[in-house]
Structures are given as C-alpha cells and as structure tokens.
Design a protein around this motif. Structure first.
Motif, mmCIF file in Angstrom:
data_model
loop_
_atom_site.group_PDB
_atom_site.id
_atom_site.type_symbol
_atom_site.label_atom_id
_atom_site.label_comp_id
_atom_site.label_asym_id
_atom_site.label_seq_id
_atom_site.Cartn_x
_atom_site.Cartn_y
_atom_site.Cartn_z
ATOM 1 N N CYS A 172 0.742 -1.396 0.017
ATOM 2 C CA CYS A 172 -0.012 -0.083 0.055
ATOM 3 C C CYS A 172 0.835 1.222 0.025
ATOM 4 O O CYS A 172 0.512 2.186 -0.857
ATOM 5 C CB CYS A 172 -0.993 -0.064 1.496
ATOM 6 S SG CYS A 172 -2.299 -1.276 1.032
ATOM 7 N N MET A 231 -5.854 -0.028 0.120
ATOM 8 C CA MET A 231 -5.769 0.428 1.567
ATOM 9 C C MET A 231 -7.157 -0.132 2.256
ATOM 10 O O MET A 231 -6.823 -0.551 3.637
ATOM 11 C CB MET A 231 -5.476 1.657 1.716
ATOM 12 C CG MET A 231 -4.035 2.142 1.308
ATOM 13 S SD MET A 231 -3.443 3.666 1.874
ATOM 14 C CE MET A 231 -4.740 4.857 1.384
ATOM 15 N N ILE A 279 -1.345 1.602 8.692
ATOM 16 C CA ILE A 279 -2.588 1.900 7.693
ATOM 17 C C ILE A 279 -2.750 3.438 7.840
ATOM 18 O O ILE A 279 -3.110 4.152 6.620
ATOM 19 C CB ILE A 279 -3.631 0.957 7.947
ATOM 20 C CG1 ILE A 279 -3.113 -0.656 7.272
ATOM 21 C CG2 ILE A 279 -4.884 1.642 6.939
ATOM 22 C CD1 ILE A 279 -4.146 -1.439 7.759
#
Length: 186
Positions: free
Chosen positions: A38, A55, A79
């Motif tokens: 990501c 994501m 994240i």
C-alpha cells in the motif's frame, strides 16, 4: 488421575498456544507485506481510487485476521500513516492540477484580451473609413457611378463592422466565462 487430566490439558493448551502464535505470526507477515505494498502504491501511483480501495481492503483484512493485540495495533498505525500520506499526495496532486488549470486559463484570457484589443483597433479603423466614405458621398452628389460605388463600399463596411462587433461581443463573453471559472477554482 486428576494430575494426568491437567497435564493433558496443559499440553493441549501449549500446542494450541503455539499454533495460535504461529498463525498470528504468519498473518502478521502477510499483512505487513500488504501494508508495505500500500505504501508503494501511495508513493508510485496516481490512480487514487485503486490506492484507496487497496488500503481499505488491507484494513478490513487486518480487522478480521488472527493477530496479537500489539501486531494489530502496529498494522493499524501503519495503515493510518499510509492513509495520511495518501491524503497528502491526493491534495497536492489536485492542488497542482488546479494551479495548472488556473495558469492555463490565465494564458487563454491574456490571448483573448489581446485578440479583443486587435478587434477593437480594426473596428475603429473601419469606423474611420466608413466616415471617410460618407464624406465622399456628400462631395460626389453629381457623380452617380461614384455614389453607387461608395454606397456599395459603405454597405460592405457596415457588414464588416457588424462582424467585428459580434466578434468583440463573443470574445468578451468568453473572457467573462474564464473569469468565472478562475473564481470558482480559487
């Protein structure tokens, strides 16, 4: 006999704990790679829909995967960082596009203003020429051929003046449209 049952239970729990830790570590390794992917997408691609969907997918996987609390917490933190970088990149990209658009519109407007000035100069020259023709008609009352020729020229000149006025009107309208678009993009 109770001791044997407890020993068997402890042994089974130890095996289960080892299997659980092994599965958690495997999931953590896979998901860490996906989070790294990501970050690579955020840094290397401008397909914002693809990045966002990727994501969100990884985030969903982290929510449901078997992980230790600290592993899950670390992955969620990374994240969030990826989303933060994504938002920053997206904002910079669209800000740059707005500035480029604004600059391009400014150039177009400058060209239109220049064109408008040329039309105005030509219109003024045509109006001056029209006045010259009208004075010549007053002076040439006896010469019918000259009067007819001058009337034809006056008619043609009036048509040119009307065309230039229309061009000036259209150019002014386009300049106003551009000003409005520039104001909307502020």
């Amino acid at each position: 006999q109770i001791r044997t049952v407890f020993d068997e239970l402890n042994s089974k729990q130890s095996v289960d704990r080892t299997e659980y830790e092994s599965e958690c570590n495997e999931n953590y390794a896979k998901l860490t790679q996906k989070v790294d992917d990501c970050f690579a997408l955020v840094l290397g691609v401008t397909d914002f829909k693809l990045i966002r969907e990727s994501m969100i997918t990884v985030q969903s996987e982290v929510k449901i995967a078997k992980l230790k609390k600290e592993q899950r917490s670390e992955l969620f933190s990374r994240i969030r960082e990826a989303f933060s970088q994504f938002d920053k990149k997206k904002d910079e990209f669209f800000s740059k596009r707005r500035e480029e658009r604004k600059s391009k519109l400014g150039e177009i407007k400058d060209n239109l203003v220049e064109k408008l000035n040329r039309f105005q100069e030509l219109l003024n020259k045509d109006i001056e020429q029209l006045e010259v023709f009208k004075k010549k008609i007053e002076e040439a009352n006896d010469n019918e051929v000259l009067v007819n020729d001058l009337n034809n020229r006056i008619t043609a000149m009036n048509a040119r003046i009307n065309d230039k006025n229309k061009n000036i009107e259209d150019t002014n309208a386009r300049i106003q449209d551009i000003d409005k678009e520039i104001a909307e993009n502020q």
